[in-house]
Structure formats: structure tokens, C-alpha cells
Design an enzyme around this catalytic site. Structure first.
Site, PDB file in Angstrom:
ATOM      1  N   THR A 259      48.255  53.925  -5.445  1.00  0.00           N
ATOM      2  CA  THR A 259      48.945  53.541  -6.676  1.00  0.00           C
ATOM      3  C   THR A 259      48.182  54.098  -7.864  1.00  0.00           C
ATOM      4  O   THR A 259      46.958  54.059  -7.904  1.00  0.00           O
ATOM      5  CB  THR A 259      49.071  52.010  -6.800  1.00  0.00           C
ATOM      6  OG1 THR A 259      49.929  51.524  -5.770  1.00  0.00           O
ATOM      7  CG2 THR A 259      49.662  51.610  -8.153  1.00  0.00           C
ATOM      8  N   PHE A 261      47.488  53.916 -11.907  1.00  0.00           N
ATOM      9  CA  PHE A 261      47.497  52.958 -13.004  1.00  0.00           C
ATOM     10  C   PHE A 261      47.241  53.694 -14.316  1.00  0.00           C
ATOM     11  O   PHE A 261      46.507  54.685 -14.351  1.00  0.00           O
ATOM     12  CB  PHE A 261      46.420  51.893 -12.815  1.00  0.00           C
ATOM     13  CG  PHE A 261      46.641  51.008 -11.619  1.00  0.00           C
ATOM     14  CD1 PHE A 261      47.234  49.764 -11.756  1.00  0.00           C
ATOM     15  CD2 PHE A 261      46.247  51.412 -10.349  1.00  0.00           C
ATOM     16  CE1 PHE A 261      47.439  48.944 -10.659  1.00  0.00           C
ATOM     17  CE2 PHE A 261      46.450  50.608  -9.246  1.00  0.00           C
ATOM     18  CZ  PHE A 261      47.057  49.371  -9.399  1.00  0.00           C
TER      19      PHE A 261
END
Length: 358
Positions: A259, A261
Site C-alpha cells: 500500500t 501512503f
């Protein structure tokens, strides 16, 4: 010769080296305090992500081993974090509660000498940062298997904040309960993205147990810690915080799941040497509009690394396009391309230029 007699001179060497390291660390901290005094006189920001990115890239390039470069960067990140805290302890908002991957991203970017501010939603992260309650916010923007986080994109369109950095971390999900078994479990809780990232495994192994989407994986772990009938899909760090035991580890469908960010705040960074620029664009709904819009990137030799579309929600089948390009807005070729994009676009917003993830 006994093992203790062999180890004694080596331990003495380590003690001597440790004393030198300690002296040098405090010498560095003293210089950092002087930097803080200069910054205070000029009202300069305490956290400069472009400067820290340059330091971390430099130590990796100059590292002779045997320590691996990523471990050296981790050590230096914590040194910079502790020295920065002598100037001011930075407050960072993130999607909480404690134990989420967002919290992990905070520490990976800022080190541990910060004040973490867990928030109940991505909206709250933006609000806390916009209000100045937090100096920065960390929000998920994209997952390698499930794509973009739509709520983050929508809020980036509306906010006055800028992106000042990015972090990419591996995401490993585990199924956990208080007992370490699924006996008596009636529901499995996790963030909707985590449930999607694990849906193949969940369908094959626990298809008969209801799934419930909650605000974050940390919240799911907290709920499972309170309820013996609830299981959580979350990180093992979150599970440990709430007294959970692992039923099955690494249940994500993509073993290389990551992921990305974004760091949001009021800081606008200067070039670090390896940067990325994020934009939002829109065009009139007519043939060839998108092609003509993006032509300045190719004409100026600027590489596009991401292109996402979101409905404009105006009922006219129009879209906003979220674009990432290599380079900083102050780089000559990027600046030329952005000037031309502004001319061609019906809507143009620079979300930020920032150091690319290490």
C-alpha cells in the site's frame, strides 16, 4: 581457551565503539539543535522530507557493508527523528486506532520520535491536518492489488493541503482471534480494502462466516479483542496490541501486496533529486481531449507514472484525472509541461511535488 576468554576482547572492542557512537550521536544532536535555532529565527519548517530523503539515499549509496542498506536507512531515520524532536516533536495524524498499517507508515516516514494522532476516518485525518491540530497527516492512497483509495482521491481534490511525501509498505494480513481458533466465531471484521485483498482466501476457507467492514483494521483488532465471537483481519502488530492470537498468517491473495501512503500538510517541498509530482486535471467532453491534454508531457520528455479517473459527480459524464509524473514542479522540463497543461485543461490542480518513496 574458553569461549568467554575469546569473547572478552571482542566485547571490549564493541564497548569502545559504542562509546564513540554515543559521543558522535550527541555531537550530531548538538549540531541539530543549532540548526533548530537558525530555523526558529527564520520560521523555517522543522521537518524537511526532501533533506531527509537525500540523507537516506546518500547513506545507502555510501554504505560499505556488512549492514544492508535498508537497515542502515532505518538506523539513520531514527537518528534524524530523535534529533528533529529536539527542535519540535512533530504531530502526525493517521487512520487509527493504534496498530494500523497507517501507523506503521507514520513511523517508517518520520521515525518513532513523533506524536501519533489516531483518527477514526480518512476524513478526520484531513480535518485534523487542515485545522493545524496535526502538523502532518498520513493517508492511504493506493493498493497494489485493489487500486486507488477513492475517498482519499476525493479529499485531495477538495483540500488546501499539499502532498509532501509518499511511503510504500508491504501489507501482510493475518486472521486473528482471542483464542487463536475459529471456535464460536460468528463474524470477521476488517477494513473493506483488507477484505477485498483477502477475498479468495476467505471464500475458500471461511465462506460460512459473515464479514463486516469497519473503519480500519486496527478497529477490527480492537473489536476482536473485546468480543470472543469476532475475528479480525489485520496486521500481527495490531493483533499483539489487542491480545489476539493468529489463526492463519499472511492470508492476502497477493503475496507481494503493498500500500502506498501520502503525507499531507501545508509544506511545499523543494527538489530532492528524485521526485514525483501529482496533479488533478479535467477536460471538456469532446473527441481527443484527453490525448491533447497529456501531449505536453511527451513533448517535454516527462514520464507519467500513474493515471486514474474519477467521476466529476456533476451528472454530465465528466471526469477528473489524477496523474503522477516523474520530477519536481521546479525542474525545467516539468515546469514547461505544467504550464502547457494549465493552458489545455478545463481544471488544473497541483497536489504536490515531493521525494519519491525510497
Amino acid at each position: 581457551m574458553t569461549i568467554d576468554s575469546k569473547l572478552k576482547p571482542l566485547r571490549e572492542q564493541i564497548d569502545s565503539i559504542d562509546a564513540q557512537i554515543l559521543a558522535l550521536l550527541n555531537q550530531r544532536a548538538s549540531v541539530a539543535q543549532e540548526v533548530g535555532h537558525v530555523k526558529a529565527e527564520t520560521n523555517a519548517p522543522v521537518f524537511r522530507p526532501e533533506r531527509e530523503a537525500q540523507v537516506l539515499r546518500s547513506v545507502a549509496e555510501r554504505n560499505p557493508g556488512p549492514l544492508v542498506a535498508t537497515d542502515v536507512q532505518t538506523i539513520f531515520r531514527e537518528i534524524m527523528s530523535a534529533c528533529r524532536a529536539l527542535e519540535k516533536r512533530v504531530t502526525v495524524a493517521y487512520l487509527g486506532p493504534a496498530g494500523t498499517f497507517s501507523e506503521q507508515a507514520v513511523y517508517q516516514q518520520f521515525g518513532h520520535a513523533v506524536e501519533g494522532m489516531p483518527c477514526a476516518s480518512i476524513d478526520e485525518v484531513f480535518r485534523a491536518t487542515e485545522a493545524g491540530t496535526a502538523d502532518f497527516g498520513v493517508v492511504p492512497i493506493e493498493n497494489s492489488s485493489e487500486g486507488v483509495i477513492n475517498r482519499t482521491l476525493d479529499l485531495l481534490l477538495q483540500t488546501t493541503l499539499a502532498i509532501s511525501g509518499e511511503i510504500s509498505i508491504p501489507v501482510h494480513h493475518s486472521l486473528m482471534t482471542r483464542s487463536g481458533t475459529l471456535d464460536g466465531i460468528t463474524q470477521i471484521c476488517a477494513h473493506s480494502q483488507a477484505l477485498a485483498q483477502c477475498q479468495v482466501w476467505l471464500n475458500m476457507n471461511v465462506a460460512g462466516i459473515a464479514r463486516h467492514a469497519v473503519a480500519s483494521n486496527g478497529e477490527a483488532a480492537r473489536m476482536a479483542g473485546d468480543d470472543p465471537h469476532c475475528a479480525a483481519v489485520a496486521s500481527e502488530i495490531a493483533g499483539a496490541k489487542y491480545g489476539l492470537q493468529v489463526v492463519n498468517a499472511h492470508i492476502q491473495d497477493d503475496p507481494h501486496n503493498r500500500t502506498r501512503f501520502a503525507i499531507i500538510g501545508r509544506l511545499h517541498t523543494t527538489p530532492s533529486g528524485t521526485d514525483q509530482t501529482s496533479l488533478v486535471l479535467s477536460v471538456p467532453n469532446k473527441p481527443g481531449a484527453v490525448y491533447n491534454l497529456l501531449a505536453p508531457l511527451a513533448a517535454n520528455g516527462v514520464s507519467m507514472t500513474r493515471f486514474e479517473s474519477r467521476p466529476a459527480r456533476m451528472g454530465t459524464w465528466e471526469y477528473y484525472f489524477y496523474v503522477d509524473v516523474e520530477g519536481h514542479a521546479h525542474d525545467a522540463k516539468v515546469a514547461r509541461a505544467l504550464d502547457e497543461l494549465k493552458t489545455n485543461a478545463a481544471f488544473f490542480k497541483l497536489l504536490g511535488s515531493y521525494p519519491a518513496s525510497l
